[in-house]
Scaffold this active site. Structure first.
Site, PDB file in Angstrom:
ATOM      1  N   ASP A 137      -1.830   5.184  -5.561  1.00  8.39           N
ATOM      2  CA  ASP A 137      -2.146   4.321  -4.430  1.00  8.39           C
ATOM      3  C   ASP A 137      -2.289   2.875  -4.898  1.00  8.39           C
ATOM      4  O   ASP A 137      -3.244   2.523  -5.581  1.00  8.39           O
ATOM      5  CB  ASP A 137      -3.438   4.808  -3.768  1.00  8.39           C
ATOM      6  CG  ASP A 137      -3.732   4.052  -2.485  1.00  8.39           C
ATOM      7  OD1 ASP A 137      -2.943   3.151  -2.134  1.00  8.39           O
ATOM      8  OD2 ASP A 137      -4.747   4.354  -1.841  1.00  8.39           O
TER       9      ASP A 137
ATOM     10  N   ASP B 285       0.824  -1.215   0.000  1.00  9.90           N
ATOM     11  CA  ASP B 285       0.000   0.000   0.000  1.00  9.90           C
ATOM     12  C   ASP B 285       0.856   1.262   0.000  1.00  9.90           C
ATOM     13  O   ASP B 285       1.361   1.674   1.040  1.00  9.90           O
ATOM     14  CB  ASP B 285      -0.915  -0.027   1.232  1.00  9.90           C
ATOM     15  CG  ASP B 285      -1.934   1.096   1.201  1.00  9.90           C
ATOM     16  OD1 ASP B 285      -2.130   1.702   0.125  1.00  9.90           O
ATOM     17  OD2 ASP B 285      -2.549   1.369   2.248  1.00  9.90           O
TER      18      ASP B 285
END
Ligand SMILES: *[C@@H]1O[C@H](CO)[C@@H](O)[C@H](O)[C@H]1NC(C)=O
Ligand SMILES: *[C@@H]1O[C@H](CO)[C@@H](O)[C@H](O)[C@H]1NC(C)=O
Ligand SMILES: *[C@@H]1O[C@H](CO)[C@@H](O)[C@H](O)[C@H]1NC(C)=O
Ligand SMILES: *[C@@H]1O[C@H](CO)[C@@H](O)[C@H](O)[C@H]1NC(C)=O
Ligand SMILES: *[C@@H]1O[C@H](CO)[C@@H](O)[C@H](O)[C@H]1NC(C)=O
Length: 418
Positions: free
Chosen positions: A295, A88
């Site tokens: 992201d 992440d």
């Protein structure tokens, strides 16, 4: 940033929007995880790391695609235990579920047991390492208790601890380093049983890459995300430090924009071309620097409503089919039900980052079918001025994040050949 619990992208900062975002996530996950062809072109068969011959020991972690998320493998503890966490770039903390559990979700692999590791140590709440995480508090036992939340509504709570992390390098050698991580004793959220936690790769001080600093050379890392539906036995790589630079022909790069929030990797999106038609990000004026961030923890690309509406109108115009109307399950997404392969009928998108044009083939921009339905991999993020460049769009690009030169680089490659 609200109250004691901080919300991090894996779904954005915007706390108020979180319910809305949960809906988007559900939709995205539902459409994720189906087979589609990998891009195979001659230009993609060029060697991965041109820099390899100069740096034979590039530390790397395996990463594989599973149900909307990319799972990254790291080994922690002594003896080492393999942890598969969601990679992440939109958050910082590295955490995994730990026994004993006050509340854990089910996971297939055994949970990490601190008592079985000779290198585990709790971090005291006075130590500098406890301050790496803004929400560290002192427990009566002087432990560094943390709470870390995500925009999707997921929360992990536990204690900050220090462990030895082991990864391998391109030469097959193992490399180890100490890492402050969250031993999560109470974890709730939208996780599946393969996901043992989250590996935060953001720019904030507690992230894996920030803690590594220049341990392996320069402050940079690169990732190559496999498209969902790739054989789960095929893994791609995240590489750190010297030798992880993205170089060679076809590389484009854009400046990273520093903002107050250190976590996200902000870049500037000027507009997106649909075929030959340019759709500007802001119809009325100039764009503000850092209006988008990358992201790896969010599947779809999320765009401000106004831009999304203009973009989708153009995409629709160029696809000679009628989209699905009035399916409450699909919400406002642009979807088509078709027997034929939409990938042959949809336009190529060109994402115009500042100084870097990134091509998205229909394989990137249309999520492959569930029950014969293809959906556009970009969605509205509501009435806010910022967007998220999600992981569907990042697949089969080698993406380098360089925090010394402050640039993000993109190179189209076949990540399964890495
Ligand atoms: C576990 O976390 C949930 C959600 O944050 C919270 O409501 C609950 O009280 C926690 N349970 C324990 C035992 O700490
Ligand atoms: C976890 O797994 C156990 C045993 O397989 C099952 O009984 C339980 O319902 C599961 N819990 C959740 C929350 O899925
Ligand atoms: C600190 O964390 C531990 C482990 O999750 C928990 O048992 C304890 O209740 C927490 N203490 C406080 C003061 O939150
Ligand atoms: C990384 O590369 C730089 C420049 O080539 C070199 O000076 C440095 O020693 C390298 N660091 C490591 C840890 O390999
Ligand atoms: C578009 O530009 C106007 C005028 O410069 C600005 O007020 C507005 O916030 C911008 N909108 C977006 C989505 O960037």
């Amino acid at each position: 940033m609200v109250g004691i619990v901080m919300f991090h992208p894996q779904f954005l900062v915007a706390f108020i929007l979180s319910n809305y975002l949960v809906c988007l996530l559900a939709t995205a996950a539902r459409n994720g995880g189906f087979t589609f062809e990998l891009i195979r072109q001659d230009s993609l068969n060029t060697p991965f790391y041109n820099a390899n011959k100069y740096y034979p020991n590039v530390p790397q972690s395996q990463i594989s695609a599973y149900k909307g998320h990319h799972l990254m493998k790291v080994s922690i503890g002594t003896p080492p235990v393999d942890i598969y966490g969601i990679a992440d770039t939109g958050s910082d903390l590295v955490w995994t579920q730990c026994v004993p559990c006050d509340g854990c979700y089910n996971q297939t692999n055994p949970m990490f047991d601190p008592q079985k590791s000779s290198t585990y140590s709790d971090i005291s709440c006075q130590s500098e390492q406890c301050h790496l995480i803004d929400t560290g508090t002192c427990s009566p036992q002087n432990l560094c208790n943390y709470t870390y939340g995500y925009g999707s509504g997921s929360i992990t709570q536990g204690v900050m601890a220090k462990e030895k992390v082991t990864i391998t390098s391109t030469s097959g050698k193992t490399v180890s380093f100490d890492l402050a991580f969250g031993c999560g004793h109470n974890n709730t959220g939208t996780f599946n049983d393969q996901e043992m936690g989250i590996i935060g790769l953001g720019g904030g001080s507690v992230s894996l890459v920030s803690q590594l600093g220049s341990t392996f050379g320069s402050k940079r890392f690169s990732q190559c995300l496999l498209p969902f539906g790739t054989d789960p036995n095929i893994a791609s790589k995240v590489s750190f430090g010297n030798g992880s630079e993205v170089v060679g022909s076809g590389v484009v790069s854009t400046p990273l924009v520093a903002k107050e929030d250190k976590t996200p990797y902000f870049v500037t999106l000027e507009g997106i071309s649909v075929g030959q038609t340019y759709v500007p990000f802001n119809f009325s004026g100039k764009v503000s620097k850092g209006n988008m961030f990358l992201d790896s923890g969010t599947p779809p690309t999320l765009l401000p409503q106004n831009f999304y509406d203009r973009l989708v109108a153009e995409v629709q115009k160029q696809i000679p089919m009628d989209p699905i109307q009035d399916d409450p399950d699909l919400g406002t997404q642009l979807c088509y039900r078709t027997e034929i392969n939409i990938h042959d009928n949809a336009p190529i998108l060109t994402v115009h980052f500042e100084g870097a044009d990134v091509l998205l083939t229909p394989i990137h921009s249309f999520i492959p079918p569930k029950d014969g339905v293809y959906c556009f991999g970009m969605q509205s993020f509501g009435n806010i001025d910022i967007g998220i460049y999600g992981n569907y769009a990042q697949a089969n690009y080698l993406i380098g994040f360089d925090r010394e030169t402050m640039r993000v680089s993109f190179k189209l490659i076949d990540c399964s050949k890495q």
